[in-house]
Enzyme design. Sequence first.
Site, PDB file in Angstrom:
ATOM      1  N   LYS A   1      22.679  27.636  56.390  1.00 38.40           N
ATOM      2  CA  LYS A   1      21.177  27.211  56.790  1.00 38.40           C
ATOM      3  C   LYS A   1      20.424  26.630  55.756  1.00 38.40           C
ATOM      4  O   LYS A   1      19.621  25.776  55.919  1.00 38.40           O
ATOM      5  CB  LYS A   1      20.719  28.551  57.327  1.00 38.40           C
ATOM      6  CG  LYS A   1      19.137  28.229  57.856  1.00 38.40           C
ATOM      7  CD  LYS A   1      18.850  29.755  58.437  1.00 38.40           C
ATOM      8  CE  LYS A   1      17.277  29.572  58.942  1.00 38.40           C
ATOM      9  NZ  LYS A   1      16.944  30.967  59.576  1.00 38.40           N
TER      10      LYS A   1
ATOM     11  N   GLU B   1      27.170  31.081  46.763  1.00 34.92           N
ATOM     12  CA  GLU B   1      28.829  31.180  46.922  1.00 34.92           C
ATOM     13  C   GLU B   1      29.226  29.870  47.807  1.00 34.92           C
ATOM     14  O   GLU B   1      30.178  29.145  47.423  1.00 34.92           O
ATOM     15  CB  GLU B   1      29.127  32.461  47.940  1.00 34.92           C
ATOM     16  CG  GLU B   1      29.086  33.619  47.255  1.00 34.92           C
ATOM     17  CD  GLU B   1      27.414  34.013  47.702  1.00 34.92           C
ATOM     18  OE1 GLU B   1      26.587  33.391  47.819  1.00 34.92           O
ATOM     19  OE2 GLU B   1      27.204  35.320  47.254  1.00 34.92           O
TER      20      GLU B   1
ATOM     21  N   GLY C   1      20.236  33.476  60.635  1.00 33.10           N
ATOM     22  CA  GLY C   1      21.846  33.366  60.005  1.00 33.10           C
ATOM     23  C   GLY C   1      22.604  34.094  61.060  1.00 33.10           C
ATOM     24  O   GLY C   1      23.718  33.782  61.624  1.00 33.10           O
ATOM     25  N   ARG C   2      22.468  35.462  60.963  1.00 28.18           N
ATOM     26  CA  ARG C   2      23.214  36.493  61.925  1.00 28.18           C
ATOM     27  C   ARG C   2      23.210  36.251  63.264  1.00 28.18           C
ATOM     28  O   ARG C   2      23.965  36.970  63.999  1.00 28.18           O
ATOM     29  CB  ARG C   2      22.982  37.863  61.525  1.00 28.18           C
ATOM     30  CG  ARG C   2      21.430  38.158  61.661  1.00 28.18           C
ATOM     31  CD  ARG C   2      21.334  39.445  60.782  1.00 28.18           C
ATOM     32  NE  ARG C   2      19.965  39.886  60.683  1.00 28.18           N
ATOM     33  CZ  ARG C   2      18.988  39.473  59.835  1.00 28.18           C
ATOM     34  NH1 ARG C   2      19.194  38.683  58.882  1.00 28.18           N
ATOM     35  NH2 ARG C   2      17.797  39.743  59.891  1.00 28.18           N
TER      36      ARG C   2
ATOM     37  N   GLU D   1      21.671  43.962  58.441  1.00 25.01           N
ATOM     38  CA  GLU D   1      20.923  43.297  57.992  1.00 25.01           C
ATOM     39  C   GLU D   1      19.634  43.179  58.640  1.00 25.01           C
ATOM     40  O   GLU D   1      18.438  42.990  58.145  1.00 25.01           O
ATOM     41  CB  GLU D   1      21.575  41.807  57.686  1.00 25.01           C
ATOM     42  CG  GLU D   1      20.712  40.904  56.568  1.00 25.01           C
ATOM     43  CD  GLU D   1      21.316  39.696  56.416  1.00 25.01           C
ATOM     44  OE1 GLU D   1      21.754  39.664  55.446  1.00 25.01           O
ATOM     45  OE2 GLU D   1      21.299  38.867  57.225  1.00 25.01           O
TER      46      GLU D   1
ATOM     47  N   HIS E   1      45.134  56.510  63.225  1.00 24.98           N
ATOM     48  CA  HIS E   1      46.400  56.781  62.166  1.00 24.98           C
ATOM     49  C   HIS E   1      45.777  56.837  60.733  1.00 24.98           C
ATOM     50  O   HIS E   1      46.185  56.937  59.653  1.00 24.98           O
ATOM     51  CB  HIS E   1      47.511  56.046  62.327  1.00 24.98           C
ATOM     52  CG  HIS E   1      48.255  56.198  63.515  1.00 24.98           C
ATOM     53  ND1 HIS E   1      49.060  57.223  63.989  1.00 24.98           N
ATOM     54  CD2 HIS E   1      48.012  55.451  64.662  1.00 24.98           C
ATOM     55  CE1 HIS E   1      49.568  56.901  65.127  1.00 24.98           C
ATOM     56  NE2 HIS E   1      48.954  55.942  65.767  1.00 24.98           N
TER      57      HIS E   1
ATOM     58  N   LYS F   1      20.060  38.419  44.189  1.00 19.94           N
ATOM     59  CA  LYS F   1      20.363  37.075  43.947  1.00 19.94           C
ATOM     60  C   LYS F   1      19.556  36.608  42.816  1.00 19.94           C
ATOM     61  O   LYS F   1      20.082  35.810  41.835  1.00 19.94           O
ATOM     62  CB  LYS F   1      19.915  36.496  45.311  1.00 19.94           C
ATOM     63  CG  LYS F   1      20.961  36.462  46.625  1.00 19.94           C
ATOM     64  CD  LYS F   1      20.145  35.344  47.495  1.00 19.94           C
ATOM     65  CE  LYS F   1      20.720  35.594  48.928  1.00 19.94           C
ATOM     66  NZ  LYS F   1      20.361  34.848  49.693  1.00 19.94           N
TER      67      LYS F   1
END
Length: 549
Positions: free
Chosen positions: A209, A215, A270-271, A356, A387, A508
């Site tokens: 965005k 990253e 974003g999400r 978030e 399990h 950040k």
Amino acid sequence: MTTTLPAWHALRAHAETMRHTHMRDWFDGPHGPARAERFTAEACGLTLDYAKNRITDETLQRLLELAAQARVGERRDAMFAGEPVNTTEGRAALHVALRAYPEDGYRALGVPVGEDVAAVLGQMERFADAVRSGEWTGFDGRAITDVVNIGIGGSDLGPRMVCRALASAVSAGSAGPRLHFVANVDGSDLARTLAPLDAATTLVIVCSKTFTTLETMANAGTARDWFVQQGASRADLARHFVAVSTNRDAVAAFGIDPANMFPFWDWVGGRFSLWSAVGLSIAVAVGFARFRELLDGARAMDLHFASAPAARNLPMLLGLLDVWYRSFLGAGSRCVAPYCEPLELLPAFLQQLEMESNGKSVRLDGGSIQADSAPVVWGTTGTNGQHAYFQMMHQGSQLVPVDFIATLEPVSDLPGHHTKLLANCFAQGEALLRGRTAQEVRSEGVSDDALVPHLVFEGNRPSNTLLLQRLDPWHLGALLALAEHRTFVQGALWQINSFDQWGVELGKKLAAPIQRELEGTAAAAPHDASTAALIRRAQAAQSAQRAAA
Ligand code: F6P
């Protein structure tokens, strides 16, 4: 504020009385047979059985009163109306417009958005068709066989999860190129992904965005170098890089032709963005028609959320239950257990969506929310989790509400498997609800008194069961929109802004000077003793590696 509302106080008192009740008694009592029907709601091909919750008619009534007093409906309407519900950034949160039709008439801060949305969808369709048909070729004229989406957080988790979910729902004959996702700045993620690929038939979608995320920009830059090392000229790169972003200038500065940029807008969080151009990888993977079905399923859920009465409104009911467990019964986490292997990435997607969005302690008005907010969301697919950690949910000391998710129709056509899968899903919910008493243990033939307490299950552990008719794009779209709106309802009840994420900023900011110190381009800055020691250790290791090289 919500915690001063009469319904909040009433629920606090009600929660105290509910601590001493057991769901088993309700099911065994006179109203037991009707309980399942009473607490089941359906919409958009999804059936929610919420009867195995620690609620009575009175609880539900009081929760609905809370929703009314907290004006959740009005806040929802403001979101749909494109008002600046993201108050700290002065933005609308209009992801519903991404799956709408132009005639639905959505506006963000008063500005119509339908035509822009339709134009980008058209651009995505043309691109997806060209890549899938082989019309879009790489630098040596061959068709694209592999597409790498480089992005992180909302620019990764949604498309990655949907591509995984729909991979087996796409018939082999209509399969597009192979999709790969790279998110982590750990170079092993990109290196492992690129190693087996042929650069001449690989296409990269740089998805961000902001187009500034560390990253993503690091991975995109390294990927660009890889293409050149593999024989592509700088001019060739235009056939191998496209961008998805709101930041046209940064895309151009990176060297991607703005004609190969797929835009979206600041009113898309974003999400909440997989429905926008961020879903380009989905459209390429499954074809644009399937992508549109995904949007249509989400749109159906939007209409349901906007119009169904609260007592039958799936996002409303789930959001209310979430707040009931978190803020009144003290549940610190919720387990999501999809009994559907293709939904294996759903818990990771929901972690960002819910944590978030609502991992905050400050209300819209700046005050403390004075209640527990966003629980930890976690989980893996069933039956695998059975399990591993289900032991803790059955006999541990914590209350962990569970969401079981399953499809009525099998995803795989291997005979017998789906029946076993569903049987296990339903059995877990039943076991969590019912438990096993000491008397039952003894009646099963256990006479060793020392052993009996170990075999007792307390039960009374709540779960929702959400059944999809089948796993196809439409039902998946409805399921994911349900999750978004449920998250919104939680936030509205806690009266927080679910659409910002200031909490990710500080780390950040602090990473940049530490990076410079590790690179040796800046002197040591003041740090706490622990962080300073870690930096020194890393520097020492780097020196040793250089000396050994
Ligand atoms: O750092 C958090 C975050 O901003 C998320 O909200 C977002 O989804 C992610 O980073 C990626 O951001 P972008 O799409 O701008 O690269």
